[in-house]
Write a protein that holds these residues in place. Structure first.
Motif, PDB file in Angstrom:
ATOM      1  N   GLY A 153       0.807  -1.230   0.000  1.00 48.84           N
ATOM      2  CA  GLY A 153       0.000   0.000   0.000  1.00 48.84           C
ATOM      3  C   GLY A 153       0.831   1.267   0.000  1.00 48.84           C
ATOM      4  N   ASN A 161       1.626   3.105  -2.356  1.00 44.75           N
ATOM      5  CA  ASN A 161       1.115   4.136  -3.283  1.00 44.75           C
ATOM      6  C   ASN A 161      -0.147   4.799  -2.744  1.00 44.75           C
ATOM      7  OD1 ASN A 161       2.984   3.834  -5.399  1.00 44.75           O
ATOM      8  ND2 ASN A 161       1.927   1.993  -6.126  1.00 44.75           N
ATOM      9  N   GLY A 178       0.596   5.573   2.740  1.00 47.48           N
ATOM     10  CA  GLY A 178       1.866   4.974   2.310  1.00 47.48           C
ATOM     11  C   GLY A 178       2.713   5.908   1.476  1.00 47.48           C
ATOM     12  N   LEU A 216       0.191  -4.084  -6.919  1.00 45.43           N
ATOM     13  CA  LEU A 216      -0.300  -4.465  -8.248  1.00 45.43           C
ATOM     14  C   LEU A 216       0.216  -3.524  -9.326  1.00 45.43           C
ATOM     15  CD1 LEU A 216      -3.979  -5.218  -7.230  1.00 45.43           C
ATOM     16  CD2 LEU A 216      -2.447  -6.839  -8.355  1.00 45.43           C
ATOM     17  N   ARG A 217       0.447  -2.269  -8.946  1.00 50.54           N
ATOM     18  CA  ARG A 217       0.852  -1.246  -9.924  1.00 50.54           C
ATOM     19  C   ARG A 217       2.338  -1.306 -10.275  1.00 50.54           C
ATOM     20  NH1 ARG A 217      -1.033   4.749  -8.561  1.00 50.54           N
ATOM     21  NH2 ARG A 217      -2.217   4.106  -6.733  1.00 50.54           N
ATOM     22  N   ILE A 235       2.538  -7.348  -7.652  1.00 52.16           N
ATOM     23  CA  ILE A 235       2.223  -8.301  -6.573  1.00 52.16           C
ATOM     24  C   ILE A 235       0.807  -8.051  -6.075  1.00 52.16           C
ATOM     25  CG2 ILE A 235       2.793  -9.032  -4.209  1.00 52.16           C
ATOM     26  CD1 ILE A 235       4.968  -9.842  -6.151  1.00 52.16           C
ATOM     27  N   ALA A 247      -1.644  -1.882   2.716  1.00 57.00           N
ATOM     28  CA  ALA A 247      -2.618  -2.172   1.652  1.00 57.00           C
ATOM     29  C   ALA A 247      -3.926  -2.618   2.284  1.00 57.00           C
ATOM     30  CB  ALA A 247      -2.087  -3.261   0.729  1.00 57.00           C
ATOM     31  N   THR A 261     -10.273   0.021   1.257  1.00 58.43           N
ATOM     32  CA  THR A 261     -10.627   1.073   2.227  1.00 58.43           C
ATOM     33  C   THR A 261     -11.947   1.791   1.923  1.00 58.43           C
ATOM     34  OG1 THR A 261      -9.285   2.652   0.991  1.00 58.43           O
ATOM     35  CG2 THR A 261      -8.214   1.555   2.842  1.00 58.43           C
ATOM     36  N   VAL A 269      -8.742  -8.884   0.212  1.00 60.09           N
ATOM     37  CA  VAL A 269      -7.571  -8.022   0.451  1.00 60.09           C
ATOM     38  C   VAL A 269      -7.308  -7.880   1.950  1.00 60.09           C
ATOM     39  CG1 VAL A 269      -6.636  -5.692   0.173  1.00 60.09           C
ATOM     40  CG2 VAL A 269      -7.910  -6.750  -1.705  1.00 60.09           C
ATOM     41  N   TYR A 298     -16.328  -3.380   6.541  1.00 65.97           N
ATOM     42  CA  TYR A 298     -14.925  -2.925   6.502  1.00 65.97           C
ATOM     43  C   TYR A 298     -14.283  -3.146   7.876  1.00 65.97           C
ATOM     44  CZ  TYR A 298     -11.016   0.387   6.727  1.00 65.97           C
ATOM     45  OH  TYR A 298      -9.780   0.966   6.946  1.00 65.97           O
ATOM     46  N   LYS A 342     -11.238  -5.727   8.975  1.00 72.03           N
ATOM     47  CA  LYS A 342     -10.021  -5.210   9.602  1.00 72.03           C
ATOM     48  C   LYS A 342      -9.828  -5.868  10.984  1.00 72.03           C
ATOM     49  CE  LYS A 342      -7.605  -2.271   8.248  1.00 72.03           C
ATOM     50  NZ  LYS A 342      -6.375  -2.295   7.400  1.00 72.03           N
ATOM     51  N   ILE A 358      -5.513   3.896  13.400  1.00 72.76           N
ATOM     52  CA  ILE A 358      -5.690   5.322  13.116  1.00 72.76           C
ATOM     53  C   ILE A 358      -7.155   5.591  12.768  1.00 72.76           C
ATOM     54  CG2 ILE A 358      -3.305   5.739  12.412  1.00 72.76           C
ATOM     55  CD1 ILE A 358      -4.193   5.508   9.481  1.00 72.76           C
ATOM     56  N   PRO A 397      -7.491   9.677   8.496  1.00 77.06           N
ATOM     57  CA  PRO A 397      -6.194  10.298   8.241  1.00 77.06           C
ATOM     58  C   PRO A 397      -6.270  11.402   7.194  1.00 77.06           C
ATOM     59  CG  PRO A 397      -6.318   8.141   7.176  1.00 77.06           C
ATOM     60  CD  PRO A 397      -7.580   8.303   7.957  1.00 77.06           C
ATOM     61  N   LYS A 433      -6.443  10.434  -3.704  1.00 76.10           N
ATOM     62  CA  LYS A 433      -7.596  10.024  -2.886  1.00 76.10           C
ATOM     63  C   LYS A 433      -7.854  11.157  -1.891  1.00 76.10           C
ATOM     64  CE  LYS A 433      -8.582   6.769   0.737  1.00 76.10           C
ATOM     65  NZ  LYS A 433      -8.231   5.493   1.366  1.00 76.10           N
TER      66      LYS A 433
HETATM   67  N1  NAP Z   1      -8.148   6.155   4.770  1.00 74.51           N
HETATM   68  C1  NAP Z   1      -8.759   6.006   5.925  1.00 74.51           C
HETATM   69  O1  NAP Z   1      -9.753   6.691   6.214  1.00 74.51           O
HETATM   70  C2  NAP Z   1      -8.240   5.011   6.965  1.00 74.51           C
HETATM   71  C3  NAP Z   1      -8.738   5.076   8.272  1.00 74.51           C
HETATM   72  C4  NAP Z   1      -8.269   4.189   9.230  1.00 74.51           C
HETATM   73  C5  NAP Z   1      -7.346   3.230   8.856  1.00 74.51           C
HETATM   74  N2  NAP Z   1      -6.883   3.156   7.588  1.00 74.51           N
HETATM   75  C6  NAP Z   1      -5.941   2.078   7.229  1.00 74.51           C
HETATM   76  O2  NAP Z   1      -4.706   2.672   6.848  1.00 74.51           O
HETATM   77  C7  NAP Z   1      -4.119   1.890   5.805  1.00 74.51           C
HETATM   78  C8  NAP Z   1      -3.783   2.796   4.628  1.00 74.51           C
HETATM   79  O3  NAP Z   1      -4.991   3.405   4.153  1.00 74.51           O
HETATM   80  P1  NAP Z   1      -4.988   4.395   2.910  1.00 74.51           P
HETATM   81  O4  NAP Z   1      -6.148   5.283   3.072  1.00 74.51           O
HETATM   82  O5  NAP Z   1      -3.621   4.953   2.728  1.00 74.51           O
HETATM   83  O6  NAP Z   1      -5.294   3.366   1.745  1.00 74.51           O
HETATM   84  P2  NAP Z   1      -5.550   3.672   0.193  1.00 74.51           P
HETATM   85  O7  NAP Z   1      -5.130   5.055  -0.156  1.00 74.51           O
HETATM   86  O8  NAP Z   1      -6.936   3.214  -0.132  1.00 74.51           O
HETATM   87  O9  NAP Z   1      -4.507   2.680  -0.477  1.00 74.51           O
HETATM   88  C9  NAP Z   1      -4.644   1.306  -0.344  1.00 74.51           C
HETATM   89  C10 NAP Z   1      -3.482   0.645  -1.031  1.00 74.51           C
HETATM   90  O10 NAP Z   1      -3.718  -0.764  -1.012  1.00 74.51           O
HETATM   91  C11 NAP Z   1      -3.258  -1.286  -2.247  1.00 74.51           C
HETATM   92  N3  NAP Z   1      -3.914  -2.550  -2.557  1.00 74.51           N
HETATM   93  C12 NAP Z   1      -5.256  -2.774  -2.607  1.00 74.51           C
HETATM   94  N4  NAP Z   1      -5.473  -4.061  -2.967  1.00 74.51           N
HETATM   95  C13 NAP Z   1      -4.258  -4.648  -3.135  1.00 74.51           C
HETATM   96  C14 NAP Z   1      -3.828  -5.952  -3.495  1.00 74.51           C
HETATM   97  N5  NAP Z   1      -4.687  -6.946  -3.754  1.00 74.51           N
HETATM   98  N6  NAP Z   1      -2.482  -6.202  -3.559  1.00 74.51           N
HETATM   99  C15 NAP Z   1      -1.592  -5.222  -3.324  1.00 74.51           C
HETATM  100  N7  NAP Z   1      -1.941  -3.967  -2.967  1.00 74.51           N
HETATM  101  C16 NAP Z   1      -3.257  -3.684  -2.878  1.00 74.51           C
HETATM  102  C17 NAP Z   1      -3.623  -0.219  -3.262  1.00 74.51           C
HETATM  103  O11 NAP Z   1      -2.822  -0.402  -4.388  1.00 74.51           O
HETATM  104  P3  NAP Z   1      -3.088   0.431  -5.763  1.00 74.51           P
HETATM  105  O12 NAP Z   1      -2.557   1.800  -5.471  1.00 74.51           O
HETATM  106  O13 NAP Z   1      -2.282  -0.299  -6.767  1.00 74.51           O
HETATM  107  O14 NAP Z   1      -4.563   0.374  -5.991  1.00 74.51           O
HETATM  108  C18 NAP Z   1      -3.310   1.064  -2.494  1.00 74.51           C
HETATM  109  O15 NAP Z   1      -1.966   1.457  -2.665  1.00 74.51           O
HETATM  110  C19 NAP Z   1      -5.106   0.774   5.488  1.00 74.51           C
HETATM  111  O16 NAP Z   1      -4.726  -0.380   6.175  1.00 74.51           O
HETATM  112  C20 NAP Z   1      -6.417   1.279   6.048  1.00 74.51           C
HETATM  113  O17 NAP Z   1      -7.273   0.216   6.424  1.00 74.51           O
HETATM  114  C21 NAP Z   1      -7.295   4.056   6.634  1.00 74.51           C
END
Ligand code: NAP
Length: 294
Positions: A11, A13, A17, A35-36, A42, A66, A69, A88, A136, A140, A159, A162, A170
């Motif tokens: 994750g 990207n 991350g 994947l990208r 991967i 990853a 979300t 996932v 979701y 988790k 968290i 964020p 995003k």
């Molecule tokens: N955003 C929130 O509001 C929030 C709140 C609390 C906790 N979190 C947690 O914080 C973490 C990061 O969240 P985020 O918001 O930064 O996530 P995000 O922007 O949605 O990014 C998710 C990442 O997961 C990758 N991914 C999805 N499916 C995959 C697969 N099958 N194999 C490999 N990679 C895969 C995506 O890759 P691609 O870029 O290639 O699609 C993307 O880079 C997550 O664990 C999330 O649960 C997020």
């Protein structure tokens, strides 16, 4: 910095991350299981692919960010263990746990306040029982279980909502509100919904700290503050001088018309990690002022 430290991540990207990579590019040689990745895509739901990368890497840690979300998309998959959200979030994490067990790597897992039901009146502490109320959060929580039931070295960082200083593809909580106000499209903001904003620019320093100290266990890692949607939007309105005519809304009223469950309170108490950190996180007021002056 010469001799960068190899660091595997998933994750990298994503919203959180990519900021980690940006701020620590001089320290870590990042290797993203993604994947990208054109030369070596991967999919973390593929056990063999995950194992092949971990077994050939010198990284001592895997920072697992990853996830699927999209909370509304997840809600539409409720109960579907063949759906992408479960694949996932649960199977992907199980694959990483297995590969970490085989290769002796330490897993740092990002989790969410949505593992709680949101009914508590005070801020949640790490020892509170998880009780997710939507898919979701459920997936988790299952991911957390796969980790806590394993024998690997692990750290779980929870968290909530964020956001970062810079706008990202995003849209995060801060930029959604700014955009909504600028375009005159922001709905009334709930004054009876509490959350714990996480400033990503500070949070990525916590990830680095966890790696440096080889910390294990569950930690809440938000700002440690509790805000309503309304008060948070009001602060942004003021600091960014947007002069938006902000209205208060009610989650309780909204829930009367919605099928989808919604946690009323996801604010997290961070005393456990705050007492160990060697730096002070900024307050949300400081952060929003700073972002407004960028
Ligand atoms: N955003 C929130 O509001 C929030 C709140 C609390 C906790 N979190 C947690 O914080 C973490 C990061 O969240 P985020 O918001 O930064 O996530 P995000 O922007 O949605 O990014 C998710 C990442 O997961 C990758 N991914 C999805 N499916 C995959 C697969 N099958 N194999 C490999 N990679 C895969 C995506 O890759 P691609 O870029 O290639 O699609 C993307 O880079 C997550 O664990 C999330 O649960 C997020």
């Amino acid at each position: 910095m010469d001799n960068k430290i190899p660091l595997l991540g998933t994750g990298l990207n994503g919203l959180v991350g990519s900021r980690f990579v940006k701020d620590f590019a001089d320290k870590y040689e990042f290797d993203n299981l993604d994947l990208r990745n054109e030369s070596r895509p991967i999919d973390i739901t593929n056990e063999k692919q995950v194992m092949s990368v971990l077994s050939t890497s010198d990284s001592k840690f895997v920072v697992h960010m990853a996830a699927y979300t999209d909370v509304t998309g997840a809600w539409q998959q409720t109960g579907d263990v063949n759906g992408v959200c479960y694949a996932v979030n649960v199977r992907g994490t199980e694959n990483l746990v297995k590969a970490c067990a085989e290769t002796g790597k330490h897993l740092i897992h990002l989790s969410t306040a949505y593992v709680f039901d949101g009914e508590k009146k005070e801020m949640y502490v790490e020892t509170d029982k998880t009780n997710p109320i939507e898919w979701y959060g459920k997936t988790k929580a299952l991911a957390e279980e796969a980790i806590t039931n394993s024998n690997i070295d692990w750290t779980i960082l929870r968290i909530d909502q964020p956001f970062r200083s810079d706008a990202f593809e995003k849209v995060d909580t801060l930029h959604r509100i700014i955009d909504g106000m600028k375009n005159n499209k922001l709905y009334p903001q709930f004054s009876d919904h509490y959350f714990g904003p996480t400033y990503i620019n500070d949070f990525v320093k916590i990830i680095d700290f966890v790696i440096n100290k080889k910390m294990t266990g569950i930690y809440h890692a938000t700002s440690g503050e509790s805000w309503t949607d309304f008060e948070f939007a009001k602060l942004i309105n003021e600091k960014f001088a947007l002069n938006f005519d902000l209205k208060a809304g009610s989650l309780a009223k909204y829930l009367e018309t919605s099928n989808r469950p919604y946690q009323k309170n996801t604010a997290l108490n961070i005393d456990k990690i705050k007492n160990i950190l060697d730096f002070k996180q900024k307050t949300i007021k400081e952060v929003i002022s700073e972002c407004a002056n960028l």
